[in-house]
Scaffold this motif. Structure first.
Motif, PDB file in Angstrom:
ATOM      1  N   PRO A 107      30.125   2.119 -12.955  1.00 39.19           N
ATOM      2  CA  PRO A 107      30.784   2.894 -11.892  1.00 39.19           C
ATOM      3  C   PRO A 107      29.882   3.052 -10.669  1.00 39.19           C
ATOM      4  N   PHE A 108      28.565   2.996 -10.886  1.00 39.29           N
ATOM      5  CA  PHE A 108      27.683   3.119  -9.711  1.00 39.29           C
ATOM      6  C   PHE A 108      26.394   2.339  -9.894  1.00 39.29           C
ATOM      7  N   ILE A 109      25.826   1.956  -8.746  1.00 37.69           N
ATOM      8  CA  ILE A 109      24.524   1.263  -8.713  1.00 37.69           C
ATOM      9  C   ILE A 109      23.663   1.956  -7.661  1.00 37.69           C
ATOM     10  N   ASP A 110      22.463   2.371  -8.067  1.00 33.78           N
ATOM     11  CA  ASP A 110      21.526   2.989  -7.119  1.00 33.78           C
ATOM     12  C   ASP A 110      20.738   1.917  -6.373  1.00 33.78           C
ATOM     13  N   VAL A 111      20.427   2.206  -5.118  1.00 29.47           N
ATOM     14  CA  VAL A 111      19.562   1.313  -4.331  1.00 29.47           C
ATOM     15  C   VAL A 111      18.379   2.132  -3.829  1.00 29.47           C
ATOM     16  N   THR A 112      17.168   1.720  -4.185  1.00 30.72           N
ATOM     17  CA  THR A 112      15.986   2.507  -3.814  1.00 30.72           C
ATOM     18  C   THR A 112      15.741   2.432  -2.312  1.00 30.72           C
ATOM     19  N   SER A 113      14.897   3.348  -1.839  1.00 28.90           N
ATOM     20  CA  SER A 113      14.574   3.430  -0.421  1.00 28.90           C
ATOM     21  C   SER A 113      13.060   3.429  -0.279  1.00 28.90           C
ATOM     22  N   HIS A 114      12.575   2.856   0.793  1.00 32.03           N
ATOM     23  CA  HIS A 114      11.120   2.727   0.933  1.00 32.03           C
ATOM     24  C   HIS A 114      10.697   3.071   2.346  1.00 32.03           C
ATOM     25  N   ALA A 115       9.819   4.047   2.467  1.00 29.91           N
ATOM     26  CA  ALA A 115       9.321   4.438   3.784  1.00 29.91           C
ATOM     27  C   ALA A 115       8.238   3.446   4.210  1.00 29.91           C
ATOM     28  N   ALA A 116       7.827   3.537   5.453  1.00 36.61           N
ATOM     29  CA  ALA A 116       6.704   2.719   5.914  1.00 36.61           C
ATOM     30  C   ALA A 116       5.441   3.170   5.194  1.00 36.61           C
ATOM     31  N   GLU A 117       4.527   2.242   4.965  1.00 38.02           N
ATOM     32  CA  GLU A 117       3.261   2.610   4.317  1.00 38.02           C
ATOM     33  C   GLU A 117       2.124   1.847   4.978  1.00 38.02           C
ATOM     34  N   ALA A 118       0.910   2.376   4.795  1.00 40.99           N
ATOM     35  CA  ALA A 118      -0.259   1.701   5.368  1.00 40.99           C
ATOM     36  C   ALA A 118      -0.700   0.586   4.432  1.00 40.99           C
ATOM     37  N   VAL A 119      -0.915  -0.614   4.979  1.00 41.98           N
ATOM     38  CA  VAL A 119      -1.443  -1.723   4.165  1.00 41.98           C
ATOM     39  C   VAL A 119      -2.703  -2.271   4.851  1.00 41.98           C
ATOM     40  N   TYR A 120      -3.606  -2.739   4.026  1.00 41.01           N
ATOM     41  CA  TYR A 120      -4.873  -3.260   4.566  1.00 41.01           C
ATOM     42  C   TYR A 120      -4.907  -4.762   4.349  1.00 41.01           C
ATOM     43  N   GLU A 121      -5.189  -5.512   5.427  1.00 38.69           N
ATOM     44  CA  GLU A 121      -5.191  -6.981   5.309  1.00 38.69           C
ATOM     45  C   GLU A 121      -6.516  -7.528   5.790  1.00 38.69           C
ATOM     46  N   GLU A 122      -7.015  -8.521   5.043  1.00 39.22           N
ATOM     47  CA  GLU A 122      -8.252  -9.168   5.459  1.00 39.22           C
ATOM     48  C   GLU A 122      -7.908 -10.226   6.506  1.00 39.22           C
ATOM     49  N   THR A 123      -8.456 -10.112   7.717  1.00 39.34           N
ATOM     50  CA  THR A 123      -8.197 -11.099   8.769  1.00 39.34           C
ATOM     51  C   THR A 123      -9.544 -11.659   9.227  1.00 39.34           C
ATOM     52  N   LYS A 124      -9.514 -12.648  10.157  1.00 41.74           N
ATOM     53  CA  LYS A 124     -10.801 -13.197  10.605  1.00 41.74           C
ATOM     54  C   LYS A 124     -11.602 -12.157  11.401  1.00 41.74           C
ATOM     55  N   ASN A 125     -10.951 -11.102  11.857  1.00 40.52           N
ATOM     56  CA  ASN A 125     -11.665 -10.027  12.566  1.00 40.52           C
ATOM     57  C   ASN A 125     -12.082  -8.891  11.633  1.00 40.52           C
ATOM     58  N   GLY A 126     -11.973  -9.115  10.340  1.00 42.55           N
ATOM     59  CA  GLY A 126     -12.313  -8.059   9.372  1.00 42.55           C
ATOM     60  C   GLY A 126     -11.045  -7.461   8.787  1.00 42.55           C
ATOM     61  N   ILE A 127     -11.194  -6.301   8.134  1.00 42.05           N
ATOM     62  CA  ILE A 127     -10.025  -5.701   7.490  1.00 42.05           C
ATOM     63  C   ILE A 127      -9.199  -4.953   8.530  1.00 42.05           C
ATOM     64  N   GLU A 128      -7.909  -5.277   8.574  1.00 46.06           N
ATOM     65  CA  GLU A 128      -7.022  -4.603   9.529  1.00 46.06           C
ATOM     66  C   GLU A 128      -6.020  -3.729   8.796  1.00 46.06           C
ATOM     67  N   ARG A 129      -5.804  -2.540   9.361  1.00 52.02           N
ATOM     68  CA  ARG A 129      -4.857  -1.615   8.754  1.00 52.02           C
ATOM     69  C   ARG A 129      -3.540  -1.715   9.517  1.00 52.02           C
TER      70      ARG A 129
END
Ligand code: FAD
Length: 316
Positions: free
Chosen positions: A44-66
Motif C-alpha cells: 500500500p505504501f513505499i517510503d522514499v528517504t531524504s538526504h540533506a547536504a553534507e560536507a565531503v572531503y576530496e583529495e585534489t592536486k591542491n590538497g584536501i578540499e572540503r
C-alpha cells in the motif's frame, strides 16, 4: 490514502518498503525497476528517504578540499513516479536538519500539490557543517518541531501569519522510534518519553529503526503502550547481506547484531552469505506475522532481491 487508513482497513499484516534515491548524476531507471518489482507484492505504501547536504572531503592536486554536496536529491520526483506510474502511496521522508522552516513549508506545499498524503517526519543527523541561516529564517531542531509545523499547516496556519483563511493541508504523519534507543538519548525510557511527545504533538504512527532480534521490538511496543503511546508501531526490517555490515550497521544505526546471527554470517562462505541473512529475516518476519503486527516495513534501499527472496519463502 493515509497510512493509518491502510492499517485500519486491512485484516492482515501489510507489507511496505523503503527505497533510497540514486546518487546525483545517476538516472532513474534502476529505482524505477526496483519499484516495478516491488509493485508485484502490492504494497500500500513505499517510503522514499531524504538526504540533506553534507560536507565531503576530496583529495585534489591542491590538497584536501572540503565540499558541501547534496548527494541524493530527488525524493519528490521519485514519490511522484511511485504515485503516478504505480498507483502506490509514496511516503517522502522530510528532515529538520539542513533545511529552514521556510524551505520545509515550500516542500510541504509541493507535496500537497503532488497529492501526497503521508510524510515521515525526521530530525536527520548532523550534516558535518554549519549552514548559516539567513536573517529572519528559522529551523526545526527536533522531529517534534517538524510534526508541529506540519500539524499547523494542516490547520491552514502558514509561517506568514498575515495569510488569512489559507487552505490547510491534510498530511498523515509518521515518526521514527528506536527499540534499542536513539544513540543520543540518555536511556530508553527518556527516548520513549520523547517519542510520546511526538505522538502527542500529532504523529499518527511510528516506524522503528531496524532490529535483528524481535525481542527488542516486542519489549519496545510493551513499554510504549505502558507509557501511553497508542498509535501503530511498525517494525522496520533489514536483510543482512555482507560481513562488512556486521561492523557498518552497528556503527551507523547504533543497533546490536545478535551473537547467533554474527556467527552464522562469519561462518558462511561468501556465496552463502545472502542465504544466511535471508533465512534469519525469514524467521524474524514469520514470528512478527504470527504476532499480528500491523505492517512489516522492509528497508530495501537500492537492491530488492534479498527482500524478494524472503517474501518468496513466506509465500507472498
Ligand atoms: P528526534 O525524534 O528529534 O530525536 C533525536 C534525539 O533527540 C533522540 O535522542 C531524542 O530522545 C532526543 N530528543 C527529542 N526531542 C528532544 C527535546 N525536545 N529535547 C532534547 N532531546 C530531545 N535520516 C535521514 O537523514 N534521512 C532519512 O530519510 C531517514 N529515514 C529514517 C527512517 C526511519 C524509520 C528511522 C528510524 C530513521 C531515519 N533516519 C533518516 C535517521 C534519523 O534522521 C536519525 O536517527 C536522527 O538521528 C534522529 O531522528 P528522529 O526523527 O528520531 O529525531
Amino acid at each position: 490514502m493515509k497510512i493509518v487508513e491502510h492499517l485500519a482497513n486491512s485484516d492482515e499484516t501489510i507489507i511496505s518498503f523503503e527505497i533510497i534515491p540514486p546518487r546525483r548524476g545517476s538516472d532513474i531507471t534502476g529505482v524505477r525497476n526496483t519499484v516495478s518489482r516491488l509493485a508485484n507484492y502490492k504494497p500500500p505504501f513505499i517510503d522514499v528517504t531524504s538526504h540533506a547536504a553534507e560536507a565531503v572531503y576530496e583529495e585534489t592536486k591542491n590538497g584536501i578540499e572540503r565540499k558541501v554536496r547534496r548527494k541524493r536529491p530527488g525524493t519528490l520526483g521519485i514519490c511522484s513516479m511511485i504515485k503516478e506510474r504505480f498507483n502506490i502511496e509514496p511516503v517522502p521522508h522530510v528532515l529538520c536538519k539542513g533545511f529552514s522552516k521556510e524551505e520545509t513549508e515550500n516542500f510541504l506545499i509541493d507535496l500537497n500539490y503532488s497529492e501526497i498524503d503521508n510524510i515521515l517526519a525526521l530530525r536527520g543527523d548532523d550534516p558535518g557543517f554549519i549552514r548559516p541561516i539567513e536573517n529572519g529564517k528559522t529551523v526545526n531542531e527536533y522531529a517534534i518541531n517538524l510534526v508541529e509545523q506540519i500539524k499547523s499547516l494542516n490547520k491552514g496556519l502558514y509561517l506568514d501569519s498575515s495569510l488569512l483563511n489559507a487552505e490547510g493541508t491534510d498530511f498523515c504523519i509518521g515518526v521514527a522510534g528506536y527499540p534499542e534507543k536513539h544513540f543520543q538519548a540518555p536511556n530508553l525510557m527518556t527516548d520513549i518519553r520523547r517519542t510520546k511527545e511526538k505522538v502527542d504533538a500529532g504523529a499518527d504512527y511510528i516506524v522503528t529503526q531496524m532490529f535483528f532480534d524481535n525481542r527488542h521490538y516486542f519489549k519496545y511496543v510493551d513499554t510504549c503502550r505502558q507509557a501511553g503511546i497508542n498509535v501503530p508501531i511498525i517494525p522496520g526490517i533489514k536483510v543482512l547481506t555482507s560481513k562488512e555490515q556486521l561492523k557498518s550497521l552497528p556503527s551507523m544505526f547504533h543497533i546490536d547484531i545478535p551473537l547467533e546471527l554474527t556467527e552464522l554470517v562469519m561462518d558462511s562462505k561468501e556465496e552463502k552469505l545472502i542465504e544466511a541473512g535471508v533465512k534469519w529475516t525469514y524467521a524474524q518476519v514469520e514470528e512478527l506475522l504470527k504476532r499480528d503486527v500491523p505492517c512489516v516495513h522492509f528497508y530495501v534501499m537500492l537492491d530488492s532481491s534479498p527482500v524478494e527472496e524472503v517474501l518468496g519463502m513466506l509465500g507472498f
